[in-house]
Design a protein around this motif. Structure first.
Motif, mmCIF file in Angstrom:
data_model
loop_
_atom_site.group_PDB
_atom_site.id
_atom_site.type_symbol
_atom_site.label_atom_id
_atom_site.label_comp_id
_atom_site.label_asym_id
_atom_site.label_seq_id
_atom_site.Cartn_x
_atom_site.Cartn_y
_atom_site.Cartn_z
ATOM 1 N N GLY A 9 25.958 94.401 84.436
ATOM 2 C CA GLY A 9 26.427 92.296 84.967
ATOM 3 C C GLY A 9 28.029 92.087 85.263
ATOM 4 O O GLY A 9 29.146 92.560 84.754
ATOM 5 N N VAL A 10 28.358 91.779 86.526
ATOM 6 C CA VAL A 10 29.760 91.762 86.874
ATOM 7 C C VAL A 10 30.238 90.396 86.233
ATOM 8 O O VAL A 10 29.439 89.053 86.711
ATOM 9 N N GLN A 11 31.394 90.710 86.498
ATOM 10 C CA GLN A 11 32.078 88.883 86.338
ATOM 11 C C GLN A 11 33.205 88.623 86.713
ATOM 12 O O GLN A 11 33.751 89.760 87.962
ATOM 13 N N GLU A 12 33.505 87.800 87.697
ATOM 14 C CA GLU A 12 34.384 87.160 88.772
ATOM 15 C C GLU A 12 34.183 87.763 89.844
ATOM 16 O O GLU A 12 35.646 87.697 90.841
ATOM 17 N N ALA A 13 32.745 88.597 90.386
ATOM 18 C CA ALA A 13 32.909 88.791 91.262
ATOM 19 C C ALA A 13 32.689 88.088 92.694
ATOM 20 O O ALA A 13 31.730 86.606 91.936
ATOM 21 N N LEU A 14 33.060 87.593 93.373
ATOM 22 C CA LEU A 14 32.821 86.291 94.481
ATOM 23 C C LEU A 14 32.065 87.395 95.457
ATOM 24 O O LEU A 14 31.594 88.205 95.356
ATOM 25 N N HIS A 15 31.849 86.333 96.218
ATOM 26 C CA HIS A 15 30.649 86.372 97.088
ATOM 27 C C HIS A 15 30.586 87.646 98.105
ATOM 28 O O HIS A 15 30.010 88.600 98.248
ATOM 29 N N SER A 16 31.975 87.979 98.226
ATOM 30 C CA SER A 16 32.372 88.556 99.514
ATOM 31 C C SER A 16 32.199 89.890 98.903
ATOM 32 O O SER A 16 32.079 91.344 99.597
ATOM 33 N N GLN A 17 33.033 89.989 97.834
ATOM 34 C CA GLN A 17 32.517 91.231 97.113
ATOM 35 C C GLN A 17 31.839 91.909 96.657
ATOM 36 O O GLN A 17 31.143 93.232 96.391
ATOM 37 N N LEU A 18 30.524 91.396 96.390
ATOM 38 C CA LEU A 18 28.819 91.125 95.761
ATOM 39 C C LEU A 18 28.650 92.273 97.422
ATOM 40 O O LEU A 18 27.677 93.039 96.903
ATOM 41 N N VAL A 19 29.024 91.653 98.381
ATOM 42 C CA VAL A 19 28.050 92.025 100.064
ATOM 43 C C VAL A 19 28.735 93.765 99.687
ATOM 44 O O VAL A 19 27.419 94.087 100.451
ATOM 45 N N GLU A 20 29.977 93.733 99.810
ATOM 46 C CA GLU A 20 30.703 95.343 98.745
ATOM 47 C C GLU A 20 29.782 96.050 99.192
ATOM 48 O O GLU A 20 29.728 97.355 99.306
ATOM 49 N N ILE A 21 29.593 95.746 97.747
ATOM 50 C CA ILE A 21 29.390 96.170 96.721
ATOM 51 C C ILE A 21 28.126 96.678 97.320
ATOM 52 O O ILE A 21 27.226 98.373 97.201
ATOM 53 N N LEU A 22 27.171 96.033 97.357
ATOM 54 C CA LEU A 22 25.454 96.394 97.719
ATOM 55 C C LEU A 22 25.415 97.510 99.135
ATOM 56 O O LEU A 22 25.034 98.307 99.646
ATOM 57 N N GLN A 23 26.602 97.078 99.850
ATOM 58 C CA GLN A 23 27.069 97.880 100.855
ATOM 59 C C GLN A 23 26.509 99.344 100.285
ATOM 60 O O GLN A 23 26.915 100.672 101.484
ATOM 61 N N ALA A 24 27.407 98.911 100.065
ATOM 62 C CA ALA A 24 28.799 100.351 100.137
ATOM 63 C C ALA A 24 28.238 101.621 98.981
ATOM 64 O O ALA A 24 27.926 102.756 98.570
ATOM 65 N N VAL A 25 27.280 100.763 97.446
ATOM 66 C CA VAL A 25 26.445 101.489 96.937
ATOM 67 C C VAL A 25 24.355 101.334 97.024
ATOM 68 O O VAL A 25 24.249 100.399 96.037
ATOM 69 N N PRO A 26 24.757 102.336 97.156
ATOM 70 C CA PRO A 26 22.948 101.969 97.601
ATOM 71 C C PRO A 26 22.139 101.746 95.812
ATOM 72 O O PRO A 26 21.922 102.390 95.945
ATOM 73 N N GLY A 27 21.023 101.405 96.942
ATOM 74 C CA GLY A 27 20.240 100.771 95.621
ATOM 75 C C GLY A 27 19.707 99.573 94.147
ATOM 76 O O GLY A 27 19.160 99.597 93.999
ATOM 77 N N TYR A 28 20.481 99.088 94.741
ATOM 78 C CA TYR A 28 21.197 97.842 94.170
ATOM 79 C C TYR A 28 20.647 96.295 94.610
ATOM 80 O O TYR A 28 20.516 96.668 96.430
ATOM 81 N N ASP A 29 20.396 95.570 94.044
ATOM 82 C CA ASP A 29 20.667 93.938 94.525
ATOM 83 C C ASP A 29 20.895 93.555 93.121
ATOM 84 O O ASP A 29 21.799 93.972 92.204
ATOM 85 N N TYR A 30 21.194 91.664 93.668
ATOM 86 C CA TYR A 30 21.732 91.023 93.016
ATOM 87 C C TYR A 30 20.996 89.367 92.315
ATOM 88 O O TYR A 30 20.442 89.462 93.265
ATOM 89 N N VAL A 31 21.524 89.050 91.107
ATOM 90 C CA VAL A 31 20.581 88.352 91.206
ATOM 91 C C VAL A 31 21.834 87.200 90.479
ATOM 92 O O VAL A 31 23.010 87.794 89.841
#
Length: 288
Positions: A74-96
């Motif tokens: 569960g992340v807080q304060e995440a901006l859309h661009s940060q979520l996109v970067e996380i998914l690219q850098a940390v394989p195996g995840y998606d988000y809602v």
């Protein structure tokens, strides 16, 4: 001979159709694999943080997520661009989740990251902490900026289905914090089906605050279940090296009876720097 043949056929059919009885609830619980849950305020990426700006700390944050391999974050304060970067850098995840400012991609998220090899998000939604929780960008109760809860109902390939509710409460208004918790507990209480529920979040409220106390009337803090006497349990570091005091304002809450195998405040640092101004908190649990 015809009668014997029919009896043999009947026996074979019965063997083919026979199924072992379902194990009792206790046995089913024992079969469930432990679930690792994290709550992490990652600090919004456009903040003017100088040497702690997102561009300078993101690789450290990615490395922490890869190292922890939590099933749910569960992340807080995440901006859309940060979520996109996380998914690219940390394989195996998606988000809602959605941005709190337009119900799509604008503004901070209270998103839920999940490991797709194990979990499938069957349903999810976001509501606003206000008198009109279904109205995008709505505010009430003294909070000047919008606050939200994103939730998801997950199917688990290695255990029972469960819910996660991820929140970020207001940093100024105590009435908002208390009323937000009341609305959260109301929503959780009316969930259908009544699968186990886990709550992650930055509550902007210490353990003695009335908002946190209200949560503990229904849920248990995983960290305190295992570390009831730990004095240095602060989770906001403000990017200050060695900061461990202050209030514990970040939580992983579970329902009473949930088996808590481990719980930690992750204070990983690199060259005296932290990946965020909050420490992530983790719990390894077994749902029943």
């Amino acid at each position: 001979k015809g009668g014997r043949a029919m009896a043999i056929v009947t026996l074979l059919l019965s063997l083919l159709l026979w199924q072992a009885p379902a194990p009792p609830p206790a046995a089913r619980a024992a079969l469930a694999a432990p679930l690792t849950v994290m709550s992490f305020n990652i600090r919004y990426g456009t903040a003017n943080d100088g040497d702690n700006h997102w561009l300078k700390r993101r690789e450290q944050l990615f490395a922490l997520l890869r190292d922890q391999q939590a099933d749910v974050v569960g992340v807080q304060e995440a901006l859309h661009s940060q979520l996109v970067e996380i998914l690219q850098a940390v394989p195996g995840y998606d988000y809602v989740g959605v941005g709190r400012s337009d119900g799509r991609t604008a503004g901070e998220y209270a998103a839920i990251l999940y490991r797709t090899a194990r979990l499938r998000a069957r349903r999810s939604d976001t509501f606003w902490f206000s008198d009109t929780p279904g109205v995008v960008k709505s505010t009430s109760w003294g909070n000047q900026i919008e606050r939200v809860c994103t939730w998801a109902y997950f199917e688990d390939r290695e255990g029972p289905a469960f819910y996660v509710y991820n929140v970020h409460l207001d940093h100024i208004s105590q009435p908002s914090r208390e009323k937000s918790v009341a609305l959260l507990l109301e929503r959780i209480g009316s969930r259908d089906p009544k699968a186990p529920a886990v709550v992650t979040g930055d509550f902007n409220a210490g353990e003695s605050n009335a908002a946190a106390a209200a949560m503990r009337t229904v849920f248990a803090d995983t960290f305190r279940l295992l570390h009831p006497d730990t004095a240095e349990a602060g989770t906001f570091n403000g990017f200050k090296p060695g900061q461990v005091g202050g209030d514990k304002i970040d939580f992983v809450f579970v329902e009473p009876g949930t088996e808590v195998l481990a719980a930690e405040i992750v204070r990983a640092a690199r060259d005296g720097r932290y990946p965020s101004d909050h420490f992530p908190v983790t719990a390894r649990i077994r749902l029943r």
